[in-house]
Design an enzyme around this catalytic site. Structure first.
Site, PDB file in Angstrom:
ATOM      1  CG  HIS A 162       0.781   6.329   3.507  1.00  0.00           C
ATOM      2  ND1 HIS A 162       0.716   5.418   2.767  1.00  0.00           N
ATOM      3  CD2 HIS A 162      -0.623   6.462   3.994  1.00  0.00           C
ATOM      4  CE1 HIS A 162      -0.494   5.334   1.590  1.00  0.00           C
ATOM      5  NE2 HIS A 162      -1.361   6.386   2.458  1.00  0.00           N
ATOM      6  CE1 TYR A 212       1.698   8.451   1.630  1.00  0.00           C
ATOM      7  CE2 TYR A 212       2.467   9.390   3.319  1.00  0.00           C
ATOM      8  CZ  TYR A 212       2.625   8.634   2.773  1.00  0.00           C
ATOM      9  OH  TYR A 212       3.681   7.890   2.451  1.00  0.00           O
TER      10      TYR A 212
HETATM   11 MG    MG Z   1       2.707   2.125   0.678  1.00  0.00          MG
END
Ligand code: MG
Length: 396
Positions: free
Chosen positions: A206, A153
């Site tokens: 993100h 991530y």
């Molecule tokens: Mg997303």
């Protein structure tokens, strides 16, 4: 008809879910709902237990009235906890309505507008070549839209991790935007060279970028014709959307942590985005998500509903139901649930060759086995934290 009981089922069959069952005074008639909120499951469960005292004795057939009763009951309206709790109740009421009518819920909304719901899934790997292989496997399974990421991530911006101070809490990632921003155009140059231009590819940033970084990334990705760039900004940077919008013709998507129509409306009305990533689970249920998609339609905003594995099987069925009936459909995120989830939940919706389908059974067609759920008790879990290389929190 009267509501007699609201059962809250907190369970962890491979991951945590919050399910509800709204029981009625009609023999065997109950509705199944879900209010899962990743990392905050116990708080939503307690909110539903509190709100349930207002619902006992009321008519579960009056969905619109009960929606507003729950929304307005506390003076402190909205937010992720209350809207997830409201969604759990709303789903269960629609499930009752469908069972009572002996129809799947999509029929109650006017019937299907498409044969199947086009889904995307996640290609990933340690580098661009592994991501390409992962994308090819998804394409072979029938997916026409593929999300492409490298590494953990935060991608190649993740330089390492710090062990948590408190035992049992997640490690904290060390992230720097520059290596990330340099890596993403290279990834898509590789993917387009190897996979061609026809497959629909996109990327999720993100919410880790500041506005000028997001604008630059959208511009640098323009030659690779992305399906969209997801979450280039935090929702708090709303007034910076024009900067990102003006930088390129890369389509833009956001909304997976939006909780209401009021989060969406300025982005629609200003034509700053192309895809909205809400899903019924976190905006108060099917009732409100349907209204949001109607608001989006005249502004040419299409759906790209969030569908990570923490959007559990009941909420997923509600997403597939709404995605089947709206005209401004874009795409649906799909992820497989852990194997244990299939032991606890029956009627998990079908996904084949990149297309998903709502169930044909009355209501949403999903049920939760309470005894089996009890065999998988809740496990405390937190979302990861991100710090910069100098040890400060990454506040974008
Ligand atoms: Mg997303």
């Amino acid at each position: 008809m009267k509501i007699t009981e609201v059962k809250v089922i907190l369970t962890c069959p491979g991951r945590n879910f919050v399910f509800v069952k709204i029981m009625t005074d009609q023999l065997g008639l109950y509705g199944v709902g879900e209010g899962t909120l990743n990392g905050s499951e116990t708080i939503v469960a307690e909110a539903i237990r509190h709100i349930s005292h207002l619902l006992i004795g009321r008519d579960p057939q009056q969905i619109e009235d009960l929606w507003h009763l729950v929304y307005r009951q506390g003076y402190w309206r909205g937010g992720p906890i209350f809207m997830a709790a409201l969604a759990a109740i709303d789903f269960a009421l629609w499930d009752i309505k469908g069972k009572q009518a002996n129809l799947p819920v999509y029929q109650l909304l006017g019937g299907k507008a498409r044969d199947g719901v086009m889904c995307y899934s996640h290609a990933s790997g340690r580098d661009a070549v592994e991501c390409e292989d992962s994308a090819r496997r998804l394409m072979e399974r029938g997916f026409r839209v593929v999300r492409c990421q490298v590494g953990p991530y935060g991608g190649e911006g993740v330089l390492g991790q710090r062990e948590p101070v408190t035992p049992g809490t997640p490690a904290e990632l060390i992230y720097e935007p520059t290596p990330y921003l340099l890596s993403v155009p290279k990834l898509f140059a590789h993917l387009r060279d190897k996979l061609g231009m026809e497959i629909e590819l996109f990327h999720d940033a993100h919410e880790q970028l500041n506005p000028i970084e997001a604008a630059r990334l959208a511009k640098e990705l323009e030659p690779y014709r992305l399906f969209f760039l997801e979450d280039p900004l935090m929702p708090e940077h709303r007034e910076s959307w024009p900067l990102v919008r003006a930088a390129s013709s890369t389509p833009l998507a956001i909304g997976e942590i939006f909780t209401s129509r009021w989060d969406c409306l300025p982005l629609f009305m200003n034509r700053w985005i192309d895809f909205i990533r809400i899903k019924p689970l976190h905006v108060g249920g099917l009732t409100e998500a349907r209204k949001i998609m109607i608001l989006a339609e005249p502004f040419n905003v299409r759906s790209a509903f969030h569908g990570a594995a923490d959007i559990g099987p009941v909420a997923q069925a509600a997403s597939f139901t709404l995605q089947s009936v709206i005209p401004n459909f874009g795409v649906q995120e799909w992820t497989r649930f852990p194997d244990q989830t299939y032991e606890v939940v029956s009627g998990i919706c079908r996904m084949e060759n990149g297309f998903a389908y709502p169930n044909e059974a009355p209501g949403f067609g999903v049920d939760v086995d309470e005894e089996k759920a009890a065999q998988y008790p809740y496990q405390r879990a937190f979302m990861p934290l991100v710090r910069r290389a100098d040890g400060s929190m990454h506040v974008y």
